[in-house]
Design a protein around this motif. Sequence first.
Motif, PDB file in Angstrom:
ATOM      1  N   ALA A 104       0.911  -1.220  -0.124  1.00  0.00           N
ATOM      2  CA  ALA A 104       0.047  -0.101  -0.036  1.00  0.00           C
ATOM      3  C   ALA A 104       0.851   1.185  -0.164  1.00  0.00           C
ATOM      4  O   ALA A 104       0.591   2.213  -0.785  1.00  0.00           O
ATOM      5  N   ALA A 105       1.787   1.190   0.780  1.00  0.00           N
ATOM      6  CA  ALA A 105       2.850   2.390   0.845  1.00  0.00           C
ATOM      7  C   ALA A 105       3.533   2.578  -0.228  1.00  0.00           C
ATOM      8  O   ALA A 105       3.814   3.749  -0.694  1.00  0.00           O
ATOM      9  N   ALA A 106       4.024   1.522  -1.062  1.00  0.00           N
ATOM     10  CA  ALA A 106       4.606   1.481  -2.268  1.00  0.00           C
ATOM     11  C   ALA A 106       3.719   2.431  -3.512  1.00  0.00           C
ATOM     12  O   ALA A 106       4.294   2.959  -3.951  1.00  0.00           O
ATOM     13  N   ILE A 107       2.741   1.749  -3.384  1.00  0.00           N
ATOM     14  CA  ILE A 107       1.616   2.158  -4.396  1.00  0.00           C
ATOM     15  C   ILE A 107       1.652   3.883  -4.412  1.00  0.00           C
ATOM     16  O   ILE A 107       1.745   4.785  -5.302  1.00  0.00           O
ATOM     17  N   VAL A 108       1.183   4.389  -3.095  1.00  0.00           N
ATOM     18  CA  VAL A 108       0.973   5.874  -2.775  1.00  0.00           C
ATOM     19  C   VAL A 108       2.258   6.590  -3.014  1.00  0.00           C
ATOM     20  O   VAL A 108       2.147   7.658  -3.673  1.00  0.00           O
ATOM     21  N   THR A 109       3.361   5.924  -2.564  1.00  0.00           N
ATOM     22  CA  THR A 109       4.727   6.454  -2.993  1.00  0.00           C
ATOM     23  C   THR A 109       4.937   7.000  -4.509  1.00  0.00           C
ATOM     24  O   THR A 109       5.209   7.925  -4.943  1.00  0.00           O
ATOM     25  N   LYS A 110       4.590   6.016  -5.327  1.00  0.00           N
ATOM     26  CA  LYS A 110       4.853   5.998  -6.601  1.00  0.00           C
ATOM     27  C   LYS A 110       3.824   6.794  -7.348  1.00  0.00           C
ATOM     28  O   LYS A 110       4.070   7.656  -8.372  1.00  0.00           O
ATOM     29  N   LYS A 111       2.706   6.961  -6.998  1.00  0.00           N
ATOM     30  CA  LYS A 111       1.362   7.624  -7.546  1.00  0.00           C
ATOM     31  C   LYS A 111       1.943   9.183  -7.235  1.00  0.00           C
ATOM     32  O   LYS A 111       1.735  10.032  -8.118  1.00  0.00           O
TER      33      LYS A 111
END
Length: 358
Positions: A104-111
Amino acid sequence: MSKNICILAGARPNFIKVSPLVRALNRSQEASCLLVYAGREDDPTLEASLFDDLEMPRPQFYLGVDSVRLNEITSQVMAQFDRFLDEHPVDVVIVVDDLASTMAAAIVTKKRGIRLAHLVAGTRSFNINMPKEINRLVIDALSDYLFTAGVRSTGVATREQSEQSQTYMVGNILMDTLRFNHDRLKKPASMPDLQEGQYIVFTLNRKALLADKENLQKMLEALLSAAGDTPVIAPLRPEASEVISHFSPLTSHFLTTSPLSYLEFGWLTAHAKGVITDSGNVAEEATFNGVPCITLNDYTEHQETVSVGSNVLVGEDANRLHEAVAKMVRGEWKHSALPDRWDGRTAERILQILLNDV
């Protein structure tokens, strides 16, 4: 100009891995560390002594997510981490392992267009039916920095990396923690009469093992039959202890305890005759200590613990477990060595890469 580096920890084992990196960042004049925990500040799995044992500060920030449902964890962490990044600009986010919160944190970071680093990248079970395998695939695909622990995971990460990412074999960061704490380990206060090398440690956490109660009882019976008079000490979390408590009477040599502090559990496994576990991290620690280890699984994401180290896989097969425990008790174990780059310098390598490239 100082770099703001955020580390997102999703569960207790993540802190054990990131503690060397947190210490290295806090010593650096070129970076500042923002340590974030996905869970609650009063999370019962974070025992009061954990951060003192690891000689690291508690997280400065808590997302407060409290759920056991994977999709709920994912959505809640995404929402809360997004709000966190609104208020705290960072140059890079480091995520650890393969949890739903990590993904979840990875997705938010890249967005948000922030650079993403995955600590312990390239680990695979190659079983797409496992939720954690999906998490690993997603996180590695999104990451700019793929920090791997060994040759096998480096090969996986290199084959799969995107044009924007880069793979670095930095070594096994868990070894940084073990080396740092080796002389600080403490004999469990509740076991003053324990004799070094005269007992076996048993740990159990995996939900699939706990769910198949009939087979689990067969495995425990096989374990105890092969162990004979050798005591088996089992520090178990409440879920596992509850399952085992309903089995037919176990022998007096099977001793369950509540979970131990980090330094006490480290002493217990380091001085055991052998370890039986379903945990990859515990198997890695056994290899570091040169202690015979049996893993209750048909595969491991940490293949070097088998190919080089002291680990043997027996799956969930009671007969294979009996045979392996009998060899363990007789002292008939394979020769083991330390895998490459288990030298305690992983955090140092990671920090230099980030400072030179961010």
